[in-house]
Design a protein around this motif. Sequence first.
Motif, PDB file in Angstrom:
ATOM      1  N   SER A  56      -3.217  -1.434  -2.275  1.00 57.07           N
ATOM      2  CA  SER A  56      -3.187  -2.823  -1.906  1.00 57.07           C
ATOM      3  C   SER A  56      -2.561  -3.202  -0.490  1.00 57.07           C
ATOM      4  O   SER A  56      -1.812  -2.004   0.003  1.00 57.07           O
ATOM      5  N   VAL A  57      -3.016  -4.155   0.238  1.00 54.96           N
ATOM      6  CA  VAL A  57      -2.442  -4.196   1.690  1.00 54.96           C
ATOM      7  C   VAL A  57      -1.110  -4.568   1.690  1.00 54.96           C
ATOM      8  O   VAL A  57      -0.369  -4.123   2.613  1.00 54.96           O
ATOM      9  N   SER A  58      -0.414  -5.114   0.540  1.00 50.79           N
ATOM     10  CA  SER A  58       0.799  -5.418   0.669  1.00 50.79           C
ATOM     11  C   SER A  58       1.705  -4.019   0.523  1.00 50.79           C
ATOM     12  O   SER A  58       2.682  -3.968   1.145  1.00 50.79           O
ATOM     13  N   LEU A  59       1.332  -3.305  -0.191  1.00 49.62           N
ATOM     14  CA  LEU A  59       1.866  -1.969  -0.451  1.00 49.62           C
ATOM     15  C   LEU A  59       1.642  -1.140   0.659  1.00 49.62           C
ATOM     16  O   LEU A  59       2.743  -0.372   1.251  1.00 49.62           O
ATOM     17  N   ARG A  60       0.568  -1.045   1.496  1.00 44.06           N
ATOM     18  CA  ARG A  60       0.383  -0.239   2.840  1.00 44.06           C
ATOM     19  C   ARG A  60       1.387  -1.085   3.868  1.00 44.06           C
ATOM     20  O   ARG A  60       2.045  -0.272   4.612  1.00 44.06           O
ATOM     21  N   CYS A  61       1.470  -2.315   3.805  1.00 41.36           N
ATOM     22  CA  CYS A  61       2.435  -3.006   5.055  1.00 41.36           C
ATOM     23  C   CYS A  61       3.709  -2.618   4.551  1.00 41.36           C
ATOM     24  O   CYS A  61       4.682  -2.537   5.545  1.00 41.36           O
ATOM     25  N   ALA A  62       4.335  -2.683   3.318  1.00 38.46           N
ATOM     26  CA  ALA A  62       5.571  -2.208   3.023  1.00 38.46           C
ATOM     27  C   ALA A  62       5.969  -0.706   3.468  1.00 38.46           C
ATOM     28  O   ALA A  62       7.038  -0.533   4.086  1.00 38.46           O
ATOM     29  N   ALA A  63       4.995   0.142   3.354  1.00 38.94           N
ATOM     30  CA  ALA A  63       5.041   1.425   3.810  1.00 38.94           C
ATOM     31  C   ALA A  63       5.128   1.329   5.146  1.00 38.94           C
ATOM     32  O   ALA A  63       5.976   2.149   5.862  1.00 38.94           O
ATOM     33  N   ALA A  64       4.317   0.672   6.022  1.00 37.89           N
ATOM     34  CA  ALA A  64       4.529   0.587   7.459  1.00 37.89           C
ATOM     35  C   ALA A  64       5.854   0.250   7.910  1.00 37.89           C
ATOM     36  O   ALA A  64       6.474   0.730   8.785  1.00 37.89           O
ATOM     37  N   VAL A  65       6.192  -0.848   7.250  1.00 37.71           N
ATOM     38  CA  VAL A  65       7.829  -1.345   7.457  1.00 37.71           C
ATOM     39  C   VAL A  65       8.925  -0.429   7.459  1.00 37.71           C
ATOM     40  O   VAL A  65       9.731  -0.348   8.067  1.00 37.71           O
ATOM     41  N   ALA A  66       8.635   0.410   6.291  1.00 31.05           N
ATOM     42  CA  ALA A  66       9.605   1.224   5.771  1.00 31.05           C
ATOM     43  C   ALA A  66       9.845   2.388   6.706  1.00 31.05           C
ATOM     44  O   ALA A  66      10.958   3.067   7.146  1.00 31.05           O
TER      45      ALA A  66
END
Length: 66
Positions: A56-66
């Motif tokens: 999901s986009v939200s999971l990919r975004c969380a990975a990018a922030v982390a």
Amino acid sequence: MLKIVNANEVPEVRSQASHDWLRRRAVEVLGYLGATGQGNSVVTALDALLVDDTASVSLRCAAAVA
């Protein structure tokens, strides 16, 4: 946390949305810890999420922030 991040298959007792939520929380925890993991395992897992078109986009975004 790393096992949760790498869990691609949704268990029968969990919805896709709740599974994504759980994985996002695990990604956030790993990001807050700031450790790369043994053999860069955390970095490798987060990088894999970034390029996973099925995540999901939200999971990919969380990975990018982390």
